[in-house]
Motif scaffolding. Structure first.
Motif, PDB file in Angstrom:
ATOM      1  N   VAL A  16     118.817  92.597  24.380  1.00 10.48           N
ATOM      2  CA  VAL A  16     118.369  91.264  24.780  1.00 10.48           C
ATOM      3  C   VAL A  16     117.551  90.673  23.635  1.00 10.48           C
ATOM      4  O   VAL A  16     116.457  91.154  23.327  1.00 10.48           O
ATOM      5  N   ILE A  17     118.100  89.638  23.002  1.00 11.38           N
ATOM      6  CA  ILE A  17     117.408  88.965  21.903  1.00 11.38           C
ATOM      7  C   ILE A  17     116.835  87.668  22.472  1.00 11.38           C
ATOM      8  O   ILE A  17     117.513  86.636  22.538  1.00 11.38           O
ATOM      9  N   GLU A  39     117.433  97.026  25.694  1.00 11.82           N
ATOM     10  CA  GLU A  39     116.570  97.036  24.509  1.00 11.82           C
ATOM     11  C   GLU A  39     116.213  95.585  24.224  1.00 11.82           C
ATOM     12  O   GLU A  39     117.087  94.726  24.145  1.00 11.82           O
ATOM     13  N   THR A  40     114.936  95.286  24.089  1.00 13.98           N
ATOM     14  CA  THR A  40     114.503  93.918  23.822  1.00 13.98           C
ATOM     15  C   THR A  40     114.175  93.754  22.343  1.00 13.98           C
ATOM     16  O   THR A  40     113.588  94.640  21.723  1.00 13.98           O
ATOM     17  N   ALA A  52     124.638  98.829  20.852  1.00 13.78           N
ATOM     18  CA  ALA A  52     124.689  97.837  21.936  1.00 13.78           C
ATOM     19  C   ALA A  52     126.134  97.500  22.278  1.00 13.78           C
ATOM     20  O   ALA A  52     126.959  97.272  21.403  1.00 13.78           O
ATOM     21  N   VAL A  53     126.429  97.472  23.565  1.00 18.09           N
ATOM     22  CA  VAL A  53     127.766  97.124  24.044  1.00 18.09           C
ATOM     23  C   VAL A  53     127.816  95.652  24.450  1.00 18.09           C
ATOM     24  O   VAL A  53     128.841  94.997  24.340  1.00 18.09           O
ATOM     25  N   VAL A  57     121.671  86.622  23.812  1.00 21.70           N
ATOM     26  CA  VAL A  57     120.847  85.979  22.798  1.00 21.70           C
ATOM     27  C   VAL A  57     120.408  84.596  23.265  1.00 21.70           C
ATOM     28  O   VAL A  57     121.194  83.838  23.838  1.00 21.70           O
ATOM     29  N   SER A  58     119.140  84.311  23.029  1.00 25.15           N
ATOM     30  CA  SER A  58     118.591  82.996  23.346  1.00 25.15           C
ATOM     31  C   SER A  58     119.064  81.988  22.296  1.00 25.15           C
ATOM     32  O   SER A  58     118.872  82.191  21.098  1.00 25.15           O
ATOM     33  N   ILE A  59     119.711  80.934  22.748  1.00 18.90           N
ATOM     34  CA  ILE A  59     120.235  79.905  21.846  1.00 18.90           C
ATOM     35  C   ILE A  59     119.196  78.807  21.674  1.00 18.90           C
ATOM     36  O   ILE A  59     118.891  78.076  22.620  1.00 18.90           O
ATOM     37  N   GLU A  60     118.652  78.720  20.488  1.00 18.72           N
ATOM     38  CA  GLU A  60     117.672  77.686  20.144  1.00 18.72           C
ATOM     39  C   GLU A  60     118.164  76.975  18.891  1.00 18.72           C
ATOM     40  O   GLU A  60     118.600  77.613  17.937  1.00 18.72           O
TER      41      GLU A  60
END
Length: 202
Positions: A16-17, A39-40, A52-53, A57-60
């Motif tokens: 998790v990004i 996993e952060t 990571a499978v 992602v946070s889109i900014e």
């Protein structure tokens, strides 16, 4: 297939990004409730965790270039990507499309829809994997056919055989040596090129 994908979510390795704000914490909480191993990561990393499978992602907009450098070009082996967005404006959607996201989750984060998007992303990822395997198989077959065609032409030119006789010659030799026809064709091509090179030097 759908049942196996749902079962596969248990223990699924997810990166998790996302900023560690209320939305990010809620996202991780819901994923762990589903059974995922999370996993952060924040700020945006230089590379995705290879284990990571699935990646969310946070889109900014201010991170557009960094996001695209992380996820472009899309390779078949890349993890399934899910975009987390706040707005559905054209510029945000453009980043979502360019980074190759397979699903989209909206903020504020809600439990409803997360499992669906996670399942869809995994299903599309598996389809992409299968398509990539089919393409590689077809490419190998085409390359093998091209080698057989070239070897057949060599036999026709050097031994005066007809097209059918040249093909049968390759087939019989391959069967006798218990090797694939395209392997034998490669040997014929390599031998011909070696002899040609030797003749040119003499």
């Amino acid at each position: 297939m759908a049942t196996s994908i749902l079962q596969d979510l248990k223990g699924l390795r997810v990166q998790v990004i996302h900023p560690p704000d209320a939305a990010g914490l809620a996202l991780v909480e819901h994923l762990r409730r589903i059974g995922c191993s999370c996993e952060t990561t924040w700020p945006l990393p230089d590379a995705i965790n290879p284990s990571a499978v699935v990646v969310l992602v946070s889109i900014e907009q201010e991170n557009r270039d960094k996001i695209l450098s992380l996820f472009r070009p899309v390779e078949p082996s890349d993890p399934a990507l899910i975009a987390v967005v706040t707005y559905e404006d054209p510029s945000t959607l453009q980043v979502v499309l360019e980074c190759g996201a397979l699903a989209v989750i909206e903020r504020p984060i809600r439990p409803f829809g997360l499992l669906t998007n996670l399942t869809i992303a995994r299903a599309l990822w598996l389809e992409r994997q299968n398509a990539s395997k089919r393409i590689r198989k077809l490419e190998r077959k085409l390359a093998g056919n091209n080698r057989i065609l070239r070897a057949k032409n060599i036999l026709m030119e050097t031994q005066g055989l007809s097209e059918q006789d040249a093909y049968e010659n390759i087939r019989r030799q391959a069967m006798a040596k218990r090797v694939p026809m395209d392997d034998l064709a490669s040997a014929i091509i390599n031998a011909h090129e070696l002899l040609t090179f030797k003749d040119m030097r003499d």
